[in-house]
Design a protein around this motif. Structure first.
Motif, PDB file in Angstrom:
ATOM      1  N   CYS A 106     105.686 -28.212  85.624  1.00 14.81           N
ATOM      2  CA  CYS A 106     104.763 -28.600  84.566  1.00 14.81           C
ATOM      3  C   CYS A 106     105.372 -28.140  83.247  1.00 14.81           C
ATOM      4  O   CYS A 106     105.816 -26.998  83.127  1.00 14.81           O
ATOM      5  CB  CYS A 106     103.410 -27.938  84.783  1.00 14.81           C
ATOM      6  N   GLU A 113      95.545 -33.465  80.677  1.00 13.76           N
ATOM      7  CA  GLU A 113      94.310 -33.020  80.026  1.00 13.76           C
ATOM      8  C   GLU A 113      93.661 -34.165  79.250  1.00 13.76           C
ATOM      9  O   GLU A 113      92.444 -34.360  79.311  1.00 13.76           O
ATOM     10  CB  GLU A 113      94.623 -31.849  79.094  1.00 13.76           C
ATOM     11  N   VAL A 123      95.399 -27.294  79.864  1.00 16.25           N
ATOM     12  CA  VAL A 123      96.721 -26.674  79.823  1.00 16.25           C
ATOM     13  C   VAL A 123      96.565 -25.308  79.180  1.00 16.25           C
ATOM     14  O   VAL A 123      96.088 -25.196  78.052  1.00 16.25           O
ATOM     15  CB  VAL A 123      97.736 -27.540  79.041  1.00 16.25           C
ATOM     16  N   ALA A 128      99.332 -26.766  83.495  1.00 17.44           N
ATOM     17  CA  ALA A 128      98.077 -27.469  83.770  1.00 17.44           C
ATOM     18  C   ALA A 128      97.281 -26.694  84.814  1.00 17.44           C
ATOM     19  O   ALA A 128      97.847 -26.155  85.761  1.00 17.44           O
ATOM     20  CB  ALA A 128      98.374 -28.876  84.272  1.00 17.44           C
ATOM     21  N   CYS A 141      95.125 -37.925  86.441  1.00 17.00           N
ATOM     22  CA  CYS A 141      96.014 -36.905  85.885  1.00 17.00           C
ATOM     23  C   CYS A 141      97.327 -36.859  86.669  1.00 17.00           C
ATOM     24  O   CYS A 141      98.409 -36.763  86.082  1.00 17.00           O
ATOM     25  CB  CYS A 141      95.351 -35.534  85.895  1.00 17.00           C
TER      26      CYS A 141
END
Length: 162
Positions: A106, A113, A123, A128, A141
């Protein structure tokens, strides 16, 4: 083994194993394959997969939490299995640093988000996080994540790779 009554909880390892594909492997957040969780699990629900990362058999797991306590990197948590969407990363480094150590990390870009209509994804510290009590498991997402750090654990909306 009889099937578990749904919904249930099970351990979840928040690491994709992409750092193991990097020969320099500088990730200090991912699973190191130490097998402490494997040894601690009284149900034989955890094994080390091909990527060198701990994997949990949800059907065998009783969510006792012994693996959570034994993990030296603190990347195992108890997961609500009714929520199929999860963040398979624990890296807290900035985007560029995270990108350099793992192909699935990530990077804190915030696309997840912005995409989440339930406001369940946030985040924090470049990573996340999903608030499971608000997640609708729609998977948008995970579909939009450019690094595949968010995944559909069923493998329906995103390809599950270990």
């Amino acid at each position: 083994m009889p099937s578990k009554k749904f919904p249930y909880r099970a351990a979840f390892v928040a690491c994709h194993g992409g750092c193991h594909m990097n020969p320099e492997n500088k990730c200090t957040y991912g699973c190191i394959g130490c097998k402490k969780c494997v040894k601690e699990c009284p149900f034989g629900a955890i094994s080390i997969g091909e990527s060198g990362v701990a994997e949990v058999d949800e059907q065998a797991c009783k969510a006792c939490g012994k693996c959570v306590k034994s993990c030296p990197r603190k990347i195992i948590r108890i997961h609500e299995c009714a929520n199929y969407i999860a963040v398979r990363c624990s890296n807290l480094q900035t985007g560029k640093e995270a990108r350099d150590v793992c192909e699935f990390s990530c990077i804190g870009c915030g696309i997840c988000e912005k995409t989440c209509t339930a406001e369940a994804v946030h985040v924090e510290d470049h990573l996340a996080r999903i608030e499971e009590k608000y997640c609708l498991s729609c998977g948008m997402c995970a579909v939009k994540c450019p690094r595949h750090a968010l995944v559909d654990l069923r493998g329906v909306l995103t390809k599950v790779e270990f």
